[in-house]
Design a protein around this motif. Structure first.
Motif, short mmCIF file in Angstrom:
data_model
loop_
_atom_site.label_atom_id
_atom_site.label_comp_id
_atom_site.label_asym_id
_atom_site.label_seq_id
_atom_site.Cartn_x
_atom_site.Cartn_y
_atom_site.Cartn_z
N ARG A 58 0.91 -0.96 0.16
CA ARG A 58 -0.07 -0.41 0.14
C ARG A 58 0.97 1.03 -0.02
NH1 ARG A 58 -3.99 0.65 4.82
NH2 ARG A 58 -3.38 -0.92 5.12
N GLY A 59 1.81 1.32 0.91
CA GLY A 59 2.30 2.27 1.54
C GLY A 59 3.38 2.78 -0.21
N PHE A 60 4.40 2.05 -0.74
CA PHE A 60 4.65 1.23 -2.51
C PHE A 60 3.82 2.38 -3.20
CE2 PHE A 60 6.34 0.20 -5.82
CZ PHE A 60 7.87 0.26 -6.42
N PHE A 61 3.12 1.03 -3.05
CA PHE A 61 1.93 1.96 -4.41
C PHE A 61 1.72 3.40 -4.63
CE2 PHE A 61 1.90 -2.38 -5.66
CZ PHE A 61 3.09 -2.67 -6.89
N PHE A 62 1.20 3.80 -3.15
CA PHE A 62 -0.08 5.21 -3.20
C PHE A 62 1.55 5.99 -3.34
CE2 PHE A 62 -3.29 3.65 -0.89
CZ PHE A 62 -4.37 4.35 -0.90
N GLY A 63 2.96 6.24 -3.03
CA GLY A 63 3.66 6.71 -3.37
C GLY A 63 4.37 7.11 -4.61
N LEU A 64 4.56 5.74 -5.71
CA LEU A 64 3.97 6.23 -6.96
C LEU A 64 3.39 6.74 -7.64
CD1 LEU A 64 6.42 4.58 -9.17
CD2 LEU A 64 4.70 2.96 -8.65
N ALA A 65 2.07 6.39 -7.10
CA ALA A 65 0.88 6.84 -7.57
C ALA A 65 1.39 8.75 -7.02
CB ALA A 65 -0.56 6.38 -7.08
N VAL A 66 1.18 9.22 -5.98
CA VAL A 66 1.10 10.33 -5.23
C VAL A 66 2.61 11.49 -6.42
CG1 VAL A 66 1.95 12.17 -3.28
CG2 VAL A 66 0.06 10.62 -2.73
N GLY A 67 3.67 10.11 -6.22
CA GLY A 67 4.97 10.59 -6.82
C GLY A 67 4.80 11.10 -8.24
N ALA A 68 4.26 10.05 -9.87
CA ALA A 68 3.97 10.69 -10.78
C ALA A 68 2.41 11.35 -10.36
CB ALA A 68 2.71 9.17 -10.71
N ALA A 69 1.66 11.58 -10.28
CA ALA A 69 1.00 12.56 -9.93
C ALA A 69 1.50 13.56 -10.13
CB ALA A 69 -0.23 13.04 -9.19
N VAL A 70 2.68 14.31 -8.79
CA VAL A 70 3.11 14.66 -9.15
C VAL A 70 4.26 15.30 -9.96
CG1 VAL A 70 5.23 16.24 -7.65
CG2 VAL A 70 3.07 15.69 -6.82
N GLY A 71 4.71 14.63 -10.50
CA GLY A 71 5.48 14.27 -11.38
C GLY A 71 4.56 15.31 -13.20
N LEU A 72 3.36 14.41 -13.32
CA LEU A 72 2.86 15.21 -14.25
C LEU A 72 2.59 16.02 -14.24
CD1 LEU A 72 0.71 11.77 -14.65
CD2 LEU A 72 2.16 12.49 -16.51
N ILE A 73 2.38 16.46 -12.99
CA ILE A 73 2.07 18.12 -12.89
C ILE A 73 3.39 19.28 -13.78
CG2 ILE A 73 1.77 20.07 -11.66
CD1 ILE A 73 -0.06 18.23 -10.03
N GLU A 74 4.64 18.60 -13.45
CA GLU A 74 5.48 19.05 -13.18
C GLU A 74 6.04 18.87 -15.02
OE1 GLU A 74 8.99 18.14 -11.22
OE2 GLU A 74 8.65 19.03 -9.20
N TRP A 75 5.88 17.97 -15.63
CA TRP A 75 6.01 17.79 -16.68
C TRP A 75 4.98 18.22 -17.66
CZ3 TRP A 75 1.23 14.96 -19.94
CH2 TRP A 75 1.61 14.83 -20.93
N MET A 76 3.59 18.74 -17.23
CA MET A 76 2.84 20.39 -18.19
C MET A 76 3.56 21.43 -17.80
SD MET A 76 -1.07 18.85 -17.52
CE MET A 76 -1.15 18.44 -15.57
N LEU A 77 4.19 21.05 -16.40
CA LEU A 77 4.65 22.84 -16.01
C LEU A 77 5.88 23.46 -17.18
CD1 LEU A 77 3.18 23.47 -12.71
CD2 LEU A 77 2.44 24.74 -14.36
N PHE A 78 6.90 22.66 -16.51
CA PHE A 78 8.37 22.35 -16.84
C PHE A 78 8.85 21.60 -17.80
CE2 PHE A 78 7.81 22.55 -11.89
CZ PHE A 78 7.32 24.19 -11.99
N ASP A 79 8.26 20.96 -18.22
CA ASP A 79 7.90 20.50 -20.15
C ASP A 79 9.56 19.35 -20.06
OD1 ASP A 79 7.64 20.11 -22.59
OD2 ASP A 79 9.92 21.11 -23.22
#
Length: 169
Positions: A58-79
């Motif tokens: 649970r900790g691993f996959f929630f961590g992956l999901a939250v980190g990936a969501a933040v990464g997607l936002i950065e992908w959109m903001l910072f290319d």
């Protein structure tokens, strides 16, 4: 070559932007962990647990999901490259798992202190997996490695004071 204060500030900002998905992935299991241990309670060939009870699916996959969501936002903001969104949090979590594996081998209990390794394991994992995708330069790596230990310590003290962690490290 002279480096001015503005260059240092910009480097720190770039380092924080780069490593933020990994920070989020590493912090999330403290909030969303629990459940089935990733090592299924099994021991390694040395008779010691592979990871311990603190490393859960649970900790691993929630961590992956939250980190990936933040990464997607950065992908959109910072290319950033799109795969960066997945690989930096995955690298952070794998780096943390590797450190847990090492801690068990040297006899450090789950939650026990493993100086320096505990503070940088996840960023080293994130950097390694991001190497083929992002423009990573040595100054950025050094900045991440320098800023992470004090940030890690402060956030862990905060989590301890909020009773989210048993130890302030």
């Amino acid at each position: 070559m002279m480096v001015d204060n503005m260059d240092i500030v910009l480097l720190i900002v770039e380092a924080l932007k780069f490593i933020f998905p990994a920070y989020c992935a590493n912090a999330t299991p403290v909030l969303a962990g629990g459940g089935l241990a990733m090592d299924f309670g099994k021991n390694f060939v040395d008779g010691k647990r592979v990871f311990g009870n603190n490393k859960t699916f649970r900790g691993f996959f929630f961590g992956l999901a939250v980190g990936a969501a933040v990464g997607l936002i950065e992908w959109m903001l910072f290319d950033y490259p799109p795969l960066f969104s997945l690989l930096t949090p995955l690298g952070a979590l794998l780096g943390d798992l590797f450190a847990a594996f090492l801690k068990r081998r040297v006899g450090i209990a789950p939650g026990g202190l493993f100086p320096i390794v505990d503070q940088v394991d996840f960023v080293v994992g994130a950097i390694i997996l991001a190497l083929p995708l992002a423009t990573i330069y040595w100054e950025l790596v050094v900045a991440v490695l320098v800023i992470t230990p004090p940030i890690h310590l402060l956030t862990n003290i905060g989590a301890y004071k909020l009773k989210l962690k048993k130890n302030p490290w």
